[in-house]
Design a protein around this motif. Structure first.
Motif: not given
Ligand code: HEM
Length: 399
Positions: A289-292, A87-94, A64-68
């Motif tokens: 960092v994450r977002v719910a 912008e063009n994120p790498s997989f750490i932000r997916m 429920r907490f997203s890295a995207d």
């Protein structure tokens, strides 16, 4: 929405206090008094600071907490960081399954068995830079002459990037990791680095080798931009982190002669000592960092969908309910539950390599330079507080 009294919010990032190795006092107070606490970010937006070990692991292990960062409400730590994440994120932000698809292409390179096989090569690299450093009279800057070149050469070797170009990519990766870099500076640095790797990938398409970039190109199912994004993540994450850990660990040991003496007397302690130093120093100072993306409860606090969360790894690693006397460095303790490499699906891919490099670098330094000492008063040292990864700018040493 959860209402938050403005007076409660801690400014993030908060200033560090007297001890250069401890998390900012404001975060430590939060750990004791209000473990899930509101913070106010650079642009006035709000996020939740999660400080306890149990809660940090709960957030990072919960889908429920997203890295995207493309999700509404994602907490950015600066304008530059927004640019990098969106912008063009790498997989750490997916998130999975997108994240897992890319990560899986690299896991084979970083499994313990493959990394252990690099031990003789890494030992040779460590000895080589130490030979060079000690070939001239002291003092020397341990950061520039040892701590940075070792992981930099290792990751170049794994990726198949010419080490001679290190000034070019180190300068630009530093811009990417600096909090106060503007969006424009980040964009330029990232585009230049991507261009550099794409050009390299083009050459590898014609003259393949056994290294990571070449293998990613040869798969045939990745765009050049995807190859560049993955390689860039490894290049940046692969040297600044280990470099700062090596220098800061050396400083922490020089400032704690009892612990240094224990390690010198019993080198078999080195593996555990590296885990303890990872815990004690927790260099990823801006946390994870994450977002719910759904409403969730963390440590008794309701976090609504669309609210940002900063997981503070450094306070989790000093949570007294998990680590006894957490503010003490104890190279003999079992620190394996630390979260310095994160937790959950994004847990550091390069951790076996970081461990190997740190074990070899620190063991070799201690063994070969019994007279190692600071060459300047400790008060003169300057620390990297404005970056994702904490460290010391320079570490002048004598031996
Ligand atoms: C002491 C050294 C290191 C520390 C403290 C460290 C710390 C971390 C942390 C905390 C994360 C999680 C980020 C998140 O969840 O948002 C992470 C992820 C990552 N690290 Fe490391 N790291 C280190 C060394 C390395 C090295 C040497 C490499 C590469 C060779 C590397 C590659 C990565 C990659 C690719 C990810 C993203 C994994 C994913 O999203 O699935 N790191 N690291």
């Amino acid at each position: 929405m959860t209402t938050v009294e403005p007076i409660d919010a801690i400014t993030f990032p908060a200033a560090r206090g007297g001890c250069p190795f401890a998390p900012p006092p404001a975060y430590q107070e939060a750990l004791e008094q209000r473990p899930v606490t509101p913070v106010s970010l650079w642009d006035g937006s709000r996020a939740w600071l999660v400080t306890r070990h149990e809660d940090v692991r709960a957030v990072m292990g919960d889908r429920r907490f997203s890295a995207d960062a493309r999700n509404a409400g994602f907490p950015f730590l600066s304008d530059g960081r927004r640019e990098l994440a969106v912008e063009n994120p790498s997989f750490i932000r997916m998130d999975d399954p997108e994240h897992a698809r890319f990560r899986r292409m690299l896991t084979g390179d970083f499994i313990i068995k493959r990394v252990e096989a690099l031990r003789p090569e890494v030992q040779r690299i460590v000895d080589g830079f130490l030979d060079e450093m000690t070939a001239h009279h002291p003092p020397a800057d341990l950061v520039a002459e040892f701590a940075l070149p070792v992981p930099s050469l290792v990751i170049c070797m794994l990726l198949g990037v010419p080490y001679e170009d290190h000034d070019y990519f180190q300068e630009r990766s530093r811009i990417l990791l600096r909090n106060h870099s503007t969006a424009e500076q980040v964009r330029r640095a990232r585009d230049e680095l991507s261009g550099y790797i794409e050009e390299l990938a083009e050459r590898k398409a014609n003259e393949p080798d056994e290294r990571i970039i070449s293998r990613l190109v040869a798969r045939g199912d990745l765009t050049r931009a995807e190859v560049a994004g993955m390689s860039l993540l490894l290049l940046v994450a692969g040297h600044e982190t280990t470099a700062n850990m090596t220098a800061l660990s050396t400083l922490a040991l020089l400032r704690d002669p009892v612990q240094l003496a224990r390690l010198r007397e019993d080198p078999t302690l080195i593996k555990g000592a590296v885990e303890e130093l990872l815990r004690f120093l927790s260099i990823v100072q801006s946390g994870t960092v994450r977002v719910a993306v759904e409403t969730a409860e963390v440590g008794g606090t309701t976090i609504e969908a669309g609210e940002g969360v900063v997981c503070m790894l450094s306070t989790a690693n000093r949570d007294g309910s998990v680590f006894a006397s957490p503010d003490e460095l104890d190279v003999g303790r079992d620190a394996r539950r630390h979260v310095a490499f994160g937790f959950g699906v994004h847990q550091c891919l390069g951790q076996p390599l970081a461990r190997l490099e740190l074990q070899i670098a620190l063991e070799t330094l201690i063994r070969r330079l019994p007279g190692l000492r600071l060459a300047v008063p400790v008060e003169q040292l300057r620390y990297r507080t404005d970056t994702v990864v904490y460290g010391v700018e320079e570490l002048p040493v004598a031996w």
